[in-house]
Every structure is written in C-alpha cells, then in structure tokens.
Design a protein around this motif. Structure first.
Motif, PDB file in Angstrom:
ATOM      1  N   ARG A 227       0.829  -1.204   0.000  1.00  0.00           N
ATOM      2  CA  ARG A 227       0.000   0.000   0.000  1.00  0.00           C
ATOM      3  C   ARG A 227       0.870   1.264   0.000  1.00  0.00           C
ATOM      4  NH1 ARG A 227      -4.570  -0.008   2.770  1.00  0.00           N
ATOM      5  NH2 ARG A 227      -3.662  -1.233   4.468  1.00  0.00           N
ATOM      6  N   GLU A 228       1.887   1.262   0.872  1.00  0.00           N
ATOM      7  CA  GLU A 228       2.757   2.433   0.998  1.00  0.00           C
ATOM      8  C   GLU A 228       3.381   2.813  -0.342  1.00  0.00           C
ATOM      9  OE1 GLU A 228       7.180   3.436   2.871  1.00  0.00           O
ATOM     10  OE2 GLU A 228       6.040   1.721   3.661  1.00  0.00           O
ATOM     11  N   PHE A 229       3.897   1.818  -1.061  1.00  0.00           N
ATOM     12  CA  PHE A 229       4.589   2.125  -2.315  1.00  0.00           C
ATOM     13  C   PHE A 229       3.608   2.378  -3.465  1.00  0.00           C
ATOM     14  CE2 PHE A 229       8.026   0.157   0.131  1.00  0.00           C
ATOM     15  CZ  PHE A 229       9.001   1.138  -0.034  1.00  0.00           C
ATOM     16  N   ALA A 230       2.419   1.785  -3.412  1.00  0.00           N
ATOM     17  CA  ALA A 230       1.398   2.110  -4.418  1.00  0.00           C
ATOM     18  C   ALA A 230       0.971   3.564  -4.265  1.00  0.00           C
ATOM     19  CB  ALA A 230       0.204   1.174  -4.287  1.00  0.00           C
ATOM     20  N   GLU A 231       0.752   3.981  -3.013  1.00  0.00           N
ATOM     21  CA  GLU A 231       0.362   5.372  -2.767  1.00  0.00           C
ATOM     22  C   GLU A 231       1.481   6.335  -3.121  1.00  0.00           C
ATOM     23  OE1 GLU A 231      -0.863   5.189   1.310  1.00  0.00           O
ATOM     24  OE2 GLU A 231      -2.953   4.653   0.806  1.00  0.00           O
ATOM     25  N   LYS A 232       2.730   5.929  -2.879  1.00  0.00           N
ATOM     26  CA  LYS A 232       3.873   6.754  -3.267  1.00  0.00           C
ATOM     27  C   LYS A 232       3.896   6.933  -4.786  1.00  0.00           C
ATOM     28  CE  LYS A 232       8.118   8.549  -2.716  1.00  0.00           C
ATOM     29  NZ  LYS A 232       8.375   9.826  -2.021  1.00  0.00           N
ATOM     30  N   THR A 233       3.615   5.847  -5.512  1.00  0.00           N
ATOM     31  CA  THR A 233       3.571   5.911  -6.976  1.00  0.00           C
ATOM     32  C   THR A 233       2.503   6.893  -7.441  1.00  0.00           C
ATOM     33  OG1 THR A 233       4.235   3.585  -7.090  1.00  0.00           O
ATOM     34  CG2 THR A 233       3.319   4.563  -9.085  1.00  0.00           C
ATOM     35  N   ILE A 234       1.311   6.785  -6.855  1.00  0.00           N
ATOM     36  CA  ILE A 234       0.196   7.638  -7.265  1.00  0.00           C
ATOM     37  C   ILE A 234       0.484   9.104  -6.966  1.00  0.00           C
ATOM     38  CG2 ILE A 234      -2.235   8.178  -6.783  1.00  0.00           C
ATOM     39  CD1 ILE A 234      -2.578   5.092  -6.336  1.00  0.00           C
ATOM     40  N   ALA A 235       1.175   9.361  -5.847  1.00  0.00           N
ATOM     41  CA  ALA A 235       1.544  10.739  -5.508  1.00  0.00           C
ATOM     42  C   ALA A 235       2.475  11.322  -6.574  1.00  0.00           C
ATOM     43  CB  ALA A 235       2.204  10.792  -4.137  1.00  0.00           C
ATOM     44  N   LEU A 236       3.372  10.480  -7.115  1.00  0.00           N
ATOM     45  CA  LEU A 236       4.304  10.933  -8.144  1.00  0.00           C
ATOM     46  C   LEU A 236       3.694  10.918  -9.537  1.00  0.00           C
ATOM     47  CD1 LEU A 236       7.466   9.024  -6.867  1.00  0.00           C
ATOM     48  CD2 LEU A 236       7.195  11.510  -6.898  1.00  0.00           C
ATOM     49  N   ASP A 237       2.817   9.955  -9.770  1.00  0.00           N
ATOM     50  CA  ASP A 237       2.191   9.800 -11.095  1.00  0.00           C
ATOM     51  C   ASP A 237       0.729   9.419 -10.923  1.00  0.00           C
ATOM     52  OD1 ASP A 237       1.471   9.327 -13.683  1.00  0.00           O
ATOM     53  OD2 ASP A 237       2.712   7.535 -13.960  1.00  0.00           O
ATOM     54  N   PRO A 238      -0.163  10.408 -10.834  1.00  0.00           N
ATOM     55  CA  PRO A 238      -1.596  10.120 -10.621  1.00  0.00           C
ATOM     56  C   PRO A 238      -2.255   9.348 -11.769  1.00  0.00           C
ATOM     57  CG  PRO A 238      -1.074  12.426 -10.166  1.00  0.00           C
ATOM     58  CD  PRO A 238       0.124  11.843 -10.857  1.00  0.00           C
ATOM     59  N   ALA A 239      -1.523   9.147 -12.881  1.00  0.00           N
ATOM     60  CA  ALA A 239      -2.088   8.424 -14.019  1.00  0.00           C
ATOM     61  C   ALA A 239      -1.490   7.025 -14.159  1.00  0.00           C
ATOM     62  CB  ALA A 239      -1.851   9.216 -15.308  1.00  0.00           C
ATOM     63  N   SER A 240      -1.004   6.441 -13.061  1.00  0.00           N
ATOM     64  CA  SER A 240      -0.413   5.101 -13.116  1.00  0.00           C
ATOM     65  C   SER A 240      -1.476   4.028 -12.883  1.00  0.00           C
ATOM     66  CB  SER A 240       0.684   4.968 -12.046  1.00  0.00           C
ATOM     67  OG  SER A 240       1.088   3.617 -11.918  1.00  0.00           O
ATOM     68  N   PRO A 241      -1.946   3.355 -13.938  1.00  0.00           N
ATOM     69  CA  PRO A 241      -2.968   2.322 -13.733  1.00  0.00           C
ATOM     70  C   PRO A 241      -2.469   1.163 -12.886  1.00  0.00           C
ATOM     71  CG  PRO A 241      -2.186   2.300 -15.998  1.00  0.00           C
ATOM     72  CD  PRO A 241      -1.585   3.499 -15.351  1.00  0.00           C
ATOM     73  N   GLU A 242      -1.152   0.833 -13.016  1.00  0.00           N
ATOM     74  CA  GLU A 242      -0.593  -0.286 -12.244  1.00  0.00           C
ATOM     75  C   GLU A 242      -0.715  -0.023 -10.748  1.00  0.00           C
ATOM     76  OE1 GLU A 242       1.314   0.067 -16.214  1.00  0.00           O
ATOM     77  OE2 GLU A 242       1.131   1.443 -14.529  1.00  0.00           O
ATOM     78  N   ALA A 243      -0.427   1.206 -10.333  1.00  0.00           N
ATOM     79  CA  ALA A 243      -0.475   1.536  -8.909  1.00  0.00           C
ATOM     80  C   ALA A 243      -1.895   1.455  -8.373  1.00  0.00           C
ATOM     81  CB  ALA A 243       0.102   2.930  -8.681  1.00  0.00           C
ATOM     82  N   TYR A 244      -2.858   1.938  -9.145  1.00  0.00           N
ATOM     83  CA  TYR A 244      -4.258   1.862  -8.701  1.00  0.00           C
ATOM     84  C   TYR A 244      -4.716   0.411  -8.602  1.00  0.00           C
ATOM     85  CZ  TYR A 244      -4.950   6.906  -9.132  1.00  0.00           C
ATOM     86  OH  TYR A 244      -4.869   8.263  -8.955  1.00  0.00           O
ATOM     87  N   SER A 245      -4.282  -0.430  -9.542  1.00  0.00           N
ATOM     88  CA  SER A 245      -4.667  -1.837  -9.516  1.00  0.00           C
ATOM     89  C   SER A 245      -4.113  -2.531  -8.269  1.00  0.00           C
ATOM     90  CB  SER A 245      -4.161  -2.533 -10.786  1.00  0.00           C
ATOM     91  OG  SER A 245      -4.560  -3.882 -10.815  1.00  0.00           O
ATOM     92  N   ILE A 246      -2.850  -2.267  -7.948  1.00  0.00           N
ATOM     93  CA  ILE A 246      -2.239  -2.866  -6.757  1.00  0.00           C
ATOM     94  C   ILE A 246      -2.928  -2.358  -5.500  1.00  0.00           C
ATOM     95  CG2 ILE A 246      -0.118  -3.007  -5.384  1.00  0.00           C
ATOM     96  CD1 ILE A 246       1.363  -2.706  -8.165  1.00  0.00           C
ATOM     97  N   LEU A 247      -3.193  -1.048  -5.447  1.00  0.00           N
ATOM     98  CA  LEU A 247      -3.866  -0.479  -4.278  1.00  0.00           C
ATOM     99  C   LEU A 247      -5.246  -1.096  -4.096  1.00  0.00           C
ATOM    100  CD1 LEU A 247      -3.865   1.557  -1.958  1.00  0.00           C
ATOM    101  CD2 LEU A 247      -4.684   3.300  -3.576  1.00  0.00           C
ATOM    102  N   ALA A 248      -5.966  -1.290  -5.194  1.00  0.00           N
ATOM    103  CA  ALA A 248      -7.298  -1.908  -5.114  1.00  0.00           C
ATOM    104  C   ALA A 248      -7.213  -3.318  -4.548  1.00  0.00           C
ATOM    105  CB  ALA A 248      -7.944  -1.939  -6.500  1.00  0.00           C
ATOM    106  N   MET A 249      -6.186  -4.065  -4.937  1.00  0.00           N
ATOM    107  CA  MET A 249      -6.054  -5.433  -4.433  1.00  0.00           C
ATOM    108  C   MET A 249      -5.684  -5.453  -2.951  1.00  0.00           C
ATOM    109  SD  MET A 249      -4.619  -7.712  -7.605  1.00  0.00           S
ATOM    110  CE  MET A 249      -3.383  -6.592  -8.240  1.00  0.00           C
ATOM    111  N   VAL A 250      -4.884  -4.485  -2.522  1.00  0.00           N
ATOM    112  CA  VAL A 250      -4.589  -4.379  -1.092  1.00  0.00           C
ATOM    113  C   VAL A 250      -5.874  -4.090  -0.322  1.00  0.00           C
ATOM    114  CG1 VAL A 250      -3.412  -3.008   0.665  1.00  0.00           C
ATOM    115  CG2 VAL A 250      -2.187  -3.681  -1.400  1.00  0.00           C
TER     116      VAL A 250
END
Length: 475
Positions: A227-250
């Motif tokens: 979760r921590e690194f998915a949210e870090k990704t989204i903070a840097l790149d709000p258009a990262s589908p991979e990060a949203y997918s991982i966050l959703a699974m968490v």
C-alpha cells in the motif's frame, strides 16, 4: 435515438479491434547476458500500448508464453488471436545498441514494417517511443485525446536507473521468493538513483503484493508495504494504472474495504481500459461480494481482450463452478491445461470441480497430479486433504493436516487451508477455530468465503453468518 450496445455486442466490439502482440526480443549480444533488457524493452512497449482505446494488445503473460518456442510467427499470432506481431532482436555491446524490429501481418506472414536502430544506449527511450509510434502508425490506430502525449511520456531519462528497473522486472516476473527479493533490491537501486521514479515504486509495490498474495509471507508483513509504495507511486504519477490496480487489491485482500476497492479498480480501468489482467482481478472482487453475473461480464471482457490470459480463463472457470455449472467449469480448466499441461493450479482447479460434481476418483487423480507437479505448495496439498475428506478417506485427510502442521514450522501456511479440510471432515468447531486464526492474520483466501462452495458444511451454522458480518460481506 442512440442505441447503446448490449454487453454481448461490447465484447464482440473488443474482438474486432486492431490487435497486436509484442514478443520478447531475441538477445544477439556477444555475451548473451542481455535477456533482462530484451524482455524489459518488450514489456515496456506492451505497457505503453495497452492503454490505447482502439488497440487490443496481448498481455505480457500471453505473449511471453511463446518465448524460446520454435513456432512460426503466423501460428503464434493465430494462437494469440491477434492480427499482427512485433518481433525483433537486440545487440548490446558496451554503450552501443542495435535494435531491429519487424511488424508482421499474421494472415499472410508479410512484413508491414521493419526498422533497424543503431544508437547509443542513452537513446533507448527515443527508440522505445519511435517503436510505439511506428506500430500505431502502421496499424492506422486512431489516437484519442492525450494518447499520443502519453506514448511519448518517459518515466525517467536516467539510463542507469532504467537498467536497474528492467532488472527488477525481469526478476519479479520469475515469481520465486528469491527472485522477488532480488527484484526489490533492483527497484530500490533505481529509486536511489532517481528518487521520483514512479514506475520503480510501482515495481516495489507489486513485489510486496506478490509475496503476500502467494503466501510467501503473512499478509500483515507485506500488504502495508505494498500500500505504501502504491500510494507513493500515485503521488508521483496520478495516471499510473498499475499503482491503482495494486492499491485496489490491497484494499480487497487486506482491508476488506469492498466499496473502496471497487472505486480504485474503476480508476485503474478508466486509465487503462484494455488491461485484461486488471479487469480479471476486478472480476474477482465482484465474485467475492456475490455479484457473480457482473463478475462474469467483466471476465468476458478480459477474455475478449486477451483470450490466452490464464488468470481470466481460470476466473471464468471459477465463475461456472460457483454457479454449479460443472461442465462449463471443467471446460475452462481443461483449456488452461491444454495451453500448459504441467500447470499445477489448473489440475487442482479441475480436480476440485470433479470432486464437487461427486466424480471423486477422477477429482482425486487430478489433485494428486497437481501435487506431484508442485509438491512445495501448501495450497495444493490442502486441496488434496479436502478431496480425501470429501471422498470419505478420513485417515488420509488427517495425515495431510499433520503434514501441513509440520510445514508451518518452516514456512507460512494459510490458516484457511485447515478450515477447508476440517469443514469437509465435518469438524465444525475446529473449522471455526481456524477461521479465527485466518481472520487474525488477514488470510488472503477470506475475501472469497461468501462463495466458496468447499465450505458448504459450515453454511448452516449460525457462526458462519456472524463471521460474514464481521468481514462486512453481508449486512
């Protein structure tokens, strides 16, 4: 008045789209040590093309399944159900690159386009952009909105960090505990070199999620990091589908936040609507909360986007299993086996379907086959114990329980696996004791308890309804 397409029409429309598969590049380097770079460049091309709305792209899993196989490109294209194939080679010597690429029409085997790039290594980002734009141009794909801008987007300009990232992806895709640990090291090296490298943070998030999802460590130890690194990704790149997918699974597997996970999955799909893997994962969430028909439709979309994606094939089989449509379930699991005869989870799923159909001897044989292929898997061993119990082979089931207890001294064994066997043995008290342990460790099987037909012996017990309420799966 505009007529909206039916769900069946929408799936048909997906299949009609211009389609391409990007095969892993062949390593022609003098030392033959650039496999990670060859695989990585192909995977990056796939990831840049998948979000394009008018193009259907075979997933990495499907395209890479033909790596190293001596098959004609036309046959690979037919198996992947795509109209075109991109193949090529890479020769890397020092800081010099020679990349060749050919776009081939599957119908007749003719080249639609080919190019050779002789550049310095620092030009790899420009080459990747040129390759993606060439595919789009030659296939006459109409770009929508900011898609051309997105194709030209560079995650970093630092070649050393990019190299570390590609090494990370290479090791992550191997999927073993040791290789995932190596992947994290490479991703961490990439972010040390470029602290705002969003893609590398997404790699770390995916690695920790993978460790938890496949029971390599307890969920509590790794999902918060994912979760921590998915949210870090989204903070840097709000258009990262991979990060949203991982966050959703968490949110689904660890938080049991069903509504929150649904919103985040929707965001991931909005950003990359043609990502079959994300749609298949989303279908699992819908299945978990009892929306089986919606799960079916979402998985049909995933299957239309990527007909050979094993996750989608298996999820479709599980849907039919949940509905008690055993013939259709068996057909899906058999399809997976036909694609990869030694894939243990597919034999395990087929065996489970046969046992539930009361074809006990056939079911046991399939699960025993799965166990022989992957003896290290506690999940498949527990499936064998459950099948023994369902077949009335109590002593054999008890021996499996003893072996799982012994294994738990040296590796993580999900408590839920004990629940399945005790439930089939009719020992409800023991089953509910283990359910409490599963609850305490945030067992990744728990999201599917509502529709898990192997726990049928617990359904009439008042404690089962109470447990579902605690997980917020029923009001």
């Amino acid at each position: 008045q505009m007529v909206l397409p039916t769900k069946a029409d929408a799936t048909s429309e997906i299949k009609k789209r211009i389609s391409v598969a990007v095969l892993p590049f062949i390593d022609l380097s003098p030392e033959k040590d650039q496999e990670y770079f060859c695989d990585g460049l192909a995977e990056e091309l796939i990831n840049s093309l998948i979000p394009l709305g008018n193009l259907r792209v075979a997933s990495r899993t499907s395209a890479f399944s033909y790596k190293g196989k001596d098959l004609d490109v036309r046959e690979i294209g037919q198996r992947l159900n795509v109209g075109t194939i991109l193949e090529g080679s890479i020769r890397k010597a020092g800081n010099r690159l020679r990349i060749t690429a050919q776009l081939i029409n599957v119908a007749d085997g003719y080249h639609l386009w080919s190019e050779r790039y002789d550049r310095d290594l620092v030009d790899v980002f420009a080459i990747q952009e040129e390759l993606a734009l060439a595919i789009v141009d030659k296939l006459k794909v109409k770009l929508i909105g900011k898609e051309r801008e997105a194709l030209a987007k560079r995650p970093t300009d630092n070649v050393e960090a990019y190299n570390a990232y590609l090494r990370g992806r290479y090791h992550l895709n191997k999927g073993t505990r040791g290789s995932i640990d190596k992947a994290i090291e490479h991703f961490e090296e990439a972010v040390r070199l470029v602290p705002d490298y969003a893609q590398a943070y997404a790699g770390i998030a995916e690695a920790y999620h993978t460790i938890g999802f496949w029971d390599l460590l307890p969920a509590k130890e790794v999902f918060p990091k994912a979760r921590e690194f998915a949210e870090k990704t989204i903070a840097l790149d709000p258009a990262s589908p991979e990060a949203y997918s991982i966050l959703a699974m968490v949110m689904m597997y660890f938080d049991w936040d069903w509504e929150g996970a649904e919103k985040v999955f929707r965001k991931a799909i909005e950003l990359s609507p043609n990502n079959a893997l994300t749609r298949s994962y989303h279908s699992m969430l819908l299945m978990a909360v009892g929306k089986t028909d919606e799960a079916y439709e979402e998985n049909r979309r995933a299957n239309a986007l990527d007909p050979l994606l094993d996750v989608a094939i298996s999820a479709l089989g599980i849907y039919f299993l949940r509905k008690g449509e055993f013939e259709e379930a068996r057909a899906q699991f058999q399809k997976s086996i036909d694609m990869e005869p030694d894939r243990a989870p597919s034999h395990w799923l087929l065996g489970q379907a046969l046992v539930l159909e009361k074809r006990l001897d056939e079911g046991l044989a399939e699960i025993q086959k799965a166990h022989s292929l992957l003896e290290s898997s506690p999940m498949i061993l527990a499936g064998l114990g459950w099948a023994y119990a369902e077949a009335g082979k109590r002593e054999e089931a008890l021996r499996v329980l003893e072996e799982l207890q012994e294994r738990s001294k040296t590796q993580f064994v999900r408590p839920y696996l004990f629940v399945k066997i005790y439930s089939a043995l009719g020992d409800r008290d023991a089953a509910f004791d283990w359910l409490e342990k599963a609850y305490d460790v945030r067992d990744v099987s728990l999201p599917f308890i509502l529709t898990d037909e192997s726990l049928a012996n617990l359904h009439q017990d008042p404690r089962f309804g109470t447990f579902l309420k605690r997980m917020r799966l029923i009001p």
